[in-house]
Design an enzyme around this catalytic site. Sequence first.
Site, PDB file in Angstrom:
ATOM      1  N   GLU A  34     -44.960  10.275   1.993  1.00  0.00           N
ATOM      2  CA  GLU A  34     -43.958  11.256   2.412  1.00  0.00           C
ATOM      3  C   GLU A  34     -44.592  12.642   2.461  1.00  0.00           C
ATOM      4  OE1 GLU A  34     -41.379  13.120   3.915  1.00  0.00           O
ATOM      5  OE2 GLU A  34     -40.446  11.189   3.407  1.00  0.00           O
ATOM      6  N   THR A  41     -33.688  12.973   5.132  1.00  0.00           N
ATOM      7  CA  THR A  41     -32.710  13.840   5.796  1.00  0.00           C
ATOM      8  C   THR A  41     -31.398  13.898   5.026  1.00  0.00           C
ATOM      9  OG1 THR A  41     -33.654  13.508   7.997  1.00  0.00           O
ATOM     10  CG2 THR A  41     -31.346  14.155   7.890  1.00  0.00           C
ATOM     11  N   ALA A 114     -48.429  10.339   7.421  1.00  0.00           N
ATOM     12  CA  ALA A 114     -49.079   9.051   7.642  1.00  0.00           C
ATOM     13  C   ALA A 114     -49.175   8.748   9.127  1.00  0.00           C
ATOM     14  CB  ALA A 114     -48.302   7.944   6.931  1.00  0.00           C
ATOM     15  N   ILE A 177     -20.570  14.859  14.264  1.00  0.00           N
ATOM     16  CA  ILE A 177     -21.357  15.848  13.519  1.00  0.00           C
ATOM     17  C   ILE A 177     -20.912  17.270  13.841  1.00  0.00           C
ATOM     18  CG2 ILE A 177     -23.667  16.750  13.075  1.00  0.00           C
ATOM     19  CD1 ILE A 177     -24.761  13.940  13.571  1.00  0.00           C
ATOM     20  N   THR A 310     -26.528   6.559   6.366  1.00  0.00           N
ATOM     21  CA  THR A 310     -27.321   6.336   5.163  1.00  0.00           C
ATOM     22  C   THR A 310     -27.083   4.955   4.528  1.00  0.00           C
ATOM     23  OG1 THR A 310     -27.579   8.682   4.643  1.00  0.00           O
ATOM     24  CG2 THR A 310     -27.669   7.146   2.785  1.00  0.00           C
ATOM     25  N   ARG A 318     -33.014  -2.858   1.747  1.00  0.00           N
ATOM     26  CA  ARG A 318     -32.883  -3.898   0.725  1.00  0.00           C
ATOM     27  C   ARG A 318     -32.999  -5.290   1.321  1.00  0.00           C
ATOM     28  NH1 ARG A 318     -27.933  -0.919  -2.585  1.00  0.00           N
ATOM     29  NH2 ARG A 318     -29.283   0.526  -3.745  1.00  0.00           N
ATOM     30  N   HIS A 435       3.329   4.060  -5.125  1.00  0.00           N
ATOM     31  CA  HIS A 435       4.280   5.043  -4.589  1.00  0.00           C
ATOM     32  C   HIS A 435       4.437   6.205  -5.572  1.00  0.00           C
ATOM     33  CE1 HIS A 435       7.651   6.532  -2.226  1.00  0.00           C
ATOM     34  NE2 HIS A 435       8.270   6.753  -3.391  1.00  0.00           N
TER      35      HIS A 435
END
Length: 446
Positions: A34, A41, A114, A177, A310, A318, A435
């Site tokens: 990184e 972000t 990278a 957005i 996200t 995962r 309620h």
Amino acid sequence: MKFDYDLLVIGAGPGGLAASERAAGYGARVAIAEQDSVGGTCVIRGCIPEKLMSFAAEFSDNSQVAAGYGWNQAECAFDWQQFIAAKEREIHRLSQVHNQKLEKAGVALIKGKATFVDAHTLDVAGRKITADKILIAVGAKDVKPEIPGSENIITSSQLFNLKQQPKHIAVIGGNYIPVKLAGILNNLGCQVTQIFLEDHILSAFDKDIALAVEEGMTKRGIQILENTAVKEVKRVGDELDLILSGKNANILSVDTVLFARCRTPNNSGLGLEKAGIQLQSGSIVVDEYNQTTQANIFAVGDCINRINFTPVAIAQGRAFADSQFGNNPHTVCYEYVPSTVSSHPQAATVGLSEAEAHEKLGDVRCYCSRFHPLLHSLTNRDEKTLVKLVVDSHSDRVLGAHMVGEGAIEIIQCLALALRVGATKKHFDEAIGIHPSIAEEFLTLR
């Protein structure tokens, strides 16, 4: 061939973090590269600072509501610099939390950009690193419109770091957005003009929801300029003149211009061609298991441009780790992923809109209610809440749930699970709600 790592991840955003930590949990030797702060972000310049700013904006509504409930209104003003400083401290804290989680999981963090040397080798800040498998999780980046004067326009990432609060800001774009940023800025005391090409905002949402949000924004004082394009932005002293065309052709003078309509996959400069990775319209091509056109290289998140949220990137990361290192191959289901607009009023949706359901199935039923919420019964605000269900006429299955109003985000989040497991309108009708609450309105639609 012996590799430095079993897995090397490019990008420490939500997808990359989720994949690296889970793969390490399976015993894999993992490193993550990184060049920016850890968190991606979402944490650094996206949903977290945006949500914090939305919380700040909500206090404007709360103070107005309080007067109706007997609270004496005290002098109240928003301090932009104080908020920005507090926001930065929280983002730094969250980034450090992610650093600690990587360390605890045994994932090596390598700082630097990278680039691919070949299918198994990356150059990270001049250091050659090899890996059996490589995961690309570089996200997306802001773009500006290709118009004269675009250097005078800021993006959403820049908005969260402005030193001074805008007095009059033009927000370009009509999707979720720019809509939520327009609502937030308006509540914080900015004069806001929203400009977009479509007939109404939120064109990808159910039309009833879109129109309800637009009505609420207009009541709050936001100027809406539909069917309008910005052709040029000129700096005139301390002001910016927007040359508009279309329905509202004119010259609009503001002090800040925000373009937040779209983002593009952040795939340039990675040397993907050296690894035989194919792109399509700028996005990395992957199969259902997130495998690229190179067998040992995978990609998740916004750089593959599927559903750019996200939680989706986390699920993809995962699933990749489970499939490649956990002996549990599985894919991500993209049905009934809820989406939100942290606008003012806020909105949320899951499943099919009425138009999408008609196009897909033909015969559908819709149940909709628009009402004055109990919260505002003691205030002078003309506030409306809208709830809507879209139902398959043949199976009675609920295909879509949509809401505008206080609590929409939390309520729709829960309804997403009901829709995913196949809840029918009959199930909704038979359920007993709490309620008084807004959520119970979904159970009383007839």
